[in-house]
Design a protein around this motif. Sequence first.
Motif, PDB file in Angstrom:
ATOM      1  N   ARG A 154      85.238  47.129  44.026  1.00 49.25           N
ATOM      2  CA  ARG A 154      84.593  49.000  43.900  1.00 49.25           C
ATOM      3  C   ARG A 154      83.990  49.638  45.591  1.00 49.25           C
ATOM      4  NH1 ARG A 154      82.173  49.511  39.154  1.00 49.25           N
ATOM      5  NH2 ARG A 154      81.746  48.414  38.116  1.00 49.25           N
ATOM      6  N   ARG A 155      84.839  49.397  46.703  1.00 47.18           N
ATOM      7  CA  ARG A 155      84.678  50.025  47.657  1.00 47.18           C
ATOM      8  C   ARG A 155      85.502  50.763  48.473  1.00 47.18           C
ATOM      9  NH1 ARG A 155      84.404  45.026  52.097  1.00 47.18           N
ATOM     10  NH2 ARG A 155      81.834  44.636  52.089  1.00 47.18           N
ATOM     11  N   ILE A 156      85.328  52.204  48.247  1.00 43.18           N
ATOM     12  CA  ILE A 156      86.405  53.060  48.582  1.00 43.18           C
ATOM     13  C   ILE A 156      87.635  52.519  49.251  1.00 43.18           C
ATOM     14  CG2 ILE A 156      84.592  54.427  49.874  1.00 43.18           C
ATOM     15  CD1 ILE A 156      85.563  57.019  49.342  1.00 43.18           C
ATOM     16  N   LEU A 157      87.141  52.300  50.221  1.00 41.92           N
ATOM     17  CA  LEU A 157      88.138  51.840  51.333  1.00 41.92           C
ATOM     18  C   LEU A 157      89.513  50.943  50.930  1.00 41.92           C
ATOM     19  CD1 LEU A 157      89.217  53.125  54.086  1.00 41.92           C
ATOM     20  CD2 LEU A 157      88.067  50.710  55.360  1.00 41.92           C
ATOM     21  N   GLN A 158      90.772  51.314  49.926  1.00 43.35           N
ATOM     22  CA  GLN A 158      91.054  50.091  49.765  1.00 43.35           C
ATOM     23  C   GLN A 158      92.181  50.669  50.392  1.00 43.35           C
ATOM     24  OE1 GLN A 158      90.830  47.664  47.939  1.00 43.35           O
ATOM     25  NE2 GLN A 158      88.593  48.145  47.497  1.00 43.35           N
ATOM     26  N   PRO A 159      93.724  50.089  49.562  1.00 44.09           N
ATOM     27  CA  PRO A 159      94.883  50.161  50.146  1.00 44.09           C
ATOM     28  C   PRO A 159      95.578  51.882  49.433  1.00 44.09           C
ATOM     29  CG  PRO A 159      94.487  48.255  50.259  1.00 44.09           C
ATOM     30  CD  PRO A 159      93.676  48.352  49.846  1.00 44.09           C
ATOM     31  N   ALA A 160      95.500  51.743  48.056  1.00 46.70           N
ATOM     32  CA  ALA A 160      95.493  52.893  47.531  1.00 46.70           C
ATOM     33  C   ALA A 160      94.747  54.460  48.518  1.00 46.70           C
ATOM     34  CB  ALA A 160      95.717  52.764  46.192  1.00 46.70           C
ATOM     35  N   PHE A 161      93.642  53.859  48.676  1.00 45.29           N
ATOM     36  CA  PHE A 161      93.104  55.418  49.034  1.00 45.29           C
ATOM     37  C   PHE A 161      93.256  55.768  50.607  1.00 45.29           C
ATOM     38  CE2 PHE A 161      89.334  56.703  51.311  1.00 45.29           C
ATOM     39  CZ  PHE A 161      88.634  57.832  51.348  1.00 45.29           C
ATOM     40  N   ILE A 162      94.172  54.282  51.157  1.00 50.27           N
ATOM     41  CA  ILE A 162      93.709  55.012  52.590  1.00 50.27           C
ATOM     42  C   ILE A 162      95.581  55.723  53.097  1.00 50.27           C
ATOM     43  CG2 ILE A 162      94.766  53.789  54.808  1.00 50.27           C
ATOM     44  CD1 ILE A 162      92.975  51.430  54.295  1.00 50.27           C
ATOM     45  N   GLU A 163      96.384  55.248  52.015  1.00 53.64           N
ATOM     46  CA  GLU A 163      97.669  56.166  51.471  1.00 53.64           C
ATOM     47  C   GLU A 163      97.213  57.268  51.257  1.00 53.64           C
ATOM     48  OE1 GLU A 163     101.352  57.010  51.331  1.00 53.64           O
ATOM     49  OE2 GLU A 163     100.195  55.469  52.815  1.00 53.64           O
ATOM     50  N   ARG A 164      96.667  57.427  50.484  1.00 46.47           N
ATOM     51  CA  ARG A 164      95.934  59.288  50.097  1.00 46.47           C
ATOM     52  C   ARG A 164      95.416  59.897  50.837  1.00 46.47           C
ATOM     53  NH1 ARG A 164      93.996  55.701  45.282  1.00 46.47           N
ATOM     54  NH2 ARG A 164      94.923  56.588  43.656  1.00 46.47           N
ATOM     55  N   VAL A 165      94.796  58.579  51.867  1.00 41.82           N
ATOM     56  CA  VAL A 165      94.059  59.571  53.276  1.00 41.82           C
ATOM     57  C   VAL A 165      95.647  59.862  53.971  1.00 41.82           C
ATOM     58  CG1 VAL A 165      93.260  59.687  55.002  1.00 41.82           C
ATOM     59  CG2 VAL A 165      92.105  59.377  53.116  1.00 41.82           C
ATOM     60  N   ARG A 166      96.534  59.376  54.099  1.00 39.50           N
ATOM     61  CA  ARG A 166      97.689  59.648  54.932  1.00 39.50           C
ATOM     62  C   ARG A 166      98.290  60.862  54.789  1.00 39.50           C
ATOM     63  NH1 ARG A 166     103.363  59.381  55.541  1.00 39.50           N
ATOM     64  NH2 ARG A 166     102.857  58.614  53.344  1.00 39.50           N
ATOM     65  N   ARG A 167      98.567  60.924  52.804  1.00 41.07           N
ATOM     66  CA  ARG A 167      99.199  61.685  52.690  1.00 41.07           C
ATOM     67  C   ARG A 167      99.015  62.893  53.184  1.00 41.07           C
ATOM     68  NH1 ARG A 167      99.573  65.738  48.657  1.00 41.07           N
ATOM     69  NH2 ARG A 167      97.332  64.981  47.806  1.00 41.07           N
ATOM     70  N   VAL A 168      97.407  63.887  53.232  1.00 44.56           N
ATOM     71  CA  VAL A 168      97.159  64.892  53.024  1.00 44.56           C
ATOM     72  C   VAL A 168      96.622  65.334  54.282  1.00 44.56           C
ATOM     73  CG1 VAL A 168      95.886  64.668  50.597  1.00 44.56           C
ATOM     74  CG2 VAL A 168      94.950  64.313  52.585  1.00 44.56           C
ATOM     75  N   LEU A 169      96.789  64.005  55.403  1.00 47.19           N
ATOM     76  CA  LEU A 169      96.288  64.327  56.381  1.00 47.19           C
ATOM     77  C   LEU A 169      97.722  64.765  57.390  1.00 47.19           C
ATOM     78  CD1 LEU A 169      94.636  61.471  57.594  1.00 47.19           C
ATOM     79  CD2 LEU A 169      93.736  63.932  57.678  1.00 47.19           C
ATOM     80  N   VAL A 170      97.335  65.961  58.388  1.00 47.51           N
ATOM     81  CA  VAL A 170      98.889  66.798  58.827  1.00 47.51           C
ATOM     82  C   VAL A 170      99.102  65.617  59.778  1.00 47.51           C
ATOM     83  CG1 VAL A 170      97.717  68.621  58.685  1.00 47.51           C
ATOM     84  CG2 VAL A 170      97.335  67.247  60.779  1.00 47.51           C
ATOM     85  N   PRO A 171     100.552  65.219  61.035  1.00 50.16           N
ATOM     86  CA  PRO A 171     100.505  64.429  61.173  1.00 50.16           C
ATOM     87  C   PRO A 171      99.741  64.238  62.986  1.00 50.16           C
ATOM     88  CG  PRO A 171     102.926  65.098  60.608  1.00 50.16           C
ATOM     89  CD  PRO A 171     101.790  65.604  59.998  1.00 50.16           C
ATOM     90  N   GLY A 172      99.076  63.445  63.112  1.00 49.71           N
ATOM     91  CA  GLY A 172      98.125  63.570  64.025  1.00 49.71           C
ATOM     92  C   GLY A 172      96.529  63.552  63.364  1.00 49.71           C
ATOM     93  N   GLY A 173      96.410  64.181  62.651  1.00 50.74           N
ATOM     94  CA  GLY A 173      95.336  63.600  61.696  1.00 50.74           C
ATOM     95  C   GLY A 173      94.389  62.318  62.449  1.00 50.74           C
ATOM     96  N   ARG A 174      93.432  62.553  61.619  1.00 46.74           N
ATOM     97  CA  ARG A 174      92.216  61.528  61.874  1.00 46.74           C
ATOM     98  C   ARG A 174      91.294  61.178  60.993  1.00 46.74           C
ATOM     99  NH1 ARG A 174      90.037  62.855  68.019  1.00 46.74           N
ATOM    100  NH2 ARG A 174      91.550  63.105  69.202  1.00 46.74           N
ATOM    101  N   PHE A 175      91.655  60.179  60.661  1.00 40.25           N
ATOM    102  CA  PHE A 175      91.040  59.254  60.118  1.00 40.25           C
ATOM    103  C   PHE A 175      89.403  59.068  60.220  1.00 40.25           C
ATOM    104  CE2 PHE A 175      90.536  56.056  56.088  1.00 40.25           C
ATOM    105  CZ  PHE A 175      89.472  56.497  55.832  1.00 40.25           C
ATOM    106  N   HIS A 176      87.668  58.886  59.421  1.00 37.02           N
ATOM    107  CA  HIS A 176      86.789  59.286  60.924  1.00 37.02           C
ATOM    108  C   HIS A 176      85.907  58.561  59.793  1.00 37.02           C
ATOM    109  CE1 HIS A 176      83.587  60.966  63.074  1.00 37.02           C
ATOM    110  NE2 HIS A 176      83.436  59.451  62.968  1.00 37.02           N
ATOM    111  N   MET A 177      85.912  57.048  59.985  1.00 37.02           N
ATOM    112  CA  MET A 177      84.480  56.870  59.125  1.00 37.02           C
ATOM    113  C   MET A 177      83.089  56.249  60.086  1.00 37.02           C
ATOM    114  SD  MET A 177      88.169  54.014  57.924  1.00 37.02           S
ATOM    115  CE  MET A 177      88.431  54.173  58.910  1.00 37.02           C
ATOM    116  N   ALA A 178      82.763  56.050  59.336  1.00 42.55           N
ATOM    117  CA  ALA A 178      81.067  55.677  60.036  1.00 42.55           C
ATOM    118  C   ALA A 178      80.772  54.687  58.673  1.00 42.55           C
ATOM    119  CB  ALA A 178      80.203  56.263  60.596  1.00 42.55           C
TER     120      ALA A 178
END
Length: 239
Positions: A154-178
């Motif tokens: 059930r955790r949101i952080l899964q490979p498919a989710f990470i790929e979604r994040v990569r798609r919407v980020l600009v090159p050099g964009g940041r994914f910040h987690m805490a």
Amino acid sequence: MTEETTPGADAGEQAPHRGIKSYVVRSGRMTLAQRRGLEEVFPRLGLTLEQGRLDLEVLFGRRAPCVVEIGFGMGGSLLEQAQNNPETDFIGIEVHPPGVGKLLDDVDKAGLSNVRVYREDALRVLDDCLPGESIDTLQLFFPDPWPKKRHHKRRILQPAFIERVRRVLVPGGRFHMATDWQPYAEYMVETMNEAPGFETLAQDSDYVPRPDFRPLTKFETRGERLGHGVWDLIYRRCD
């Protein structure tokens, strides 16, 4: 926060949305201010899936860096960031009505024009609403760690989710987690290090010091007094 879906939908094409939810919508009474946010402010500052793929320049009336926060809770951190960074636009995504209502009420009373809010499943927003390479930073602060092993799916952080994040980020964009749960922090590191297209900004360890731009929440302050830890991770899209 999210519900697992099939990634890779083209613009204008609805992907099938089904699967395991990583959140539970909790019921509860709302204050008058929260209700005002939903009923009076949401029609002006709220976003829906039916609006489809966004044009951020049209949405905010300018070309500016854009930060998306998934699961903003009661919205205090997002509100503070928007107040401190008027040159940046912010989109919050949250499913819990009291939090959405409170943030919208606070944003309206503060007279901010750089915040928009979805009361939707985050995966659907990533798939159907955010253009590719349009977001400068995506924030995921204190997601539910689902600590029991049988609930890890059930955790949101899964490979498919990470790929979604990569798609919407600009090159050099940041994914910040805490997170404030160390086993989940370790899971985040392991999962992100295996994900293609990202590199960590950590230097001497797997984690980075809390950046000044991430507000310190009351929850964290209380946790620090009790000796609880908080782990920040920042990864950059590198492909």
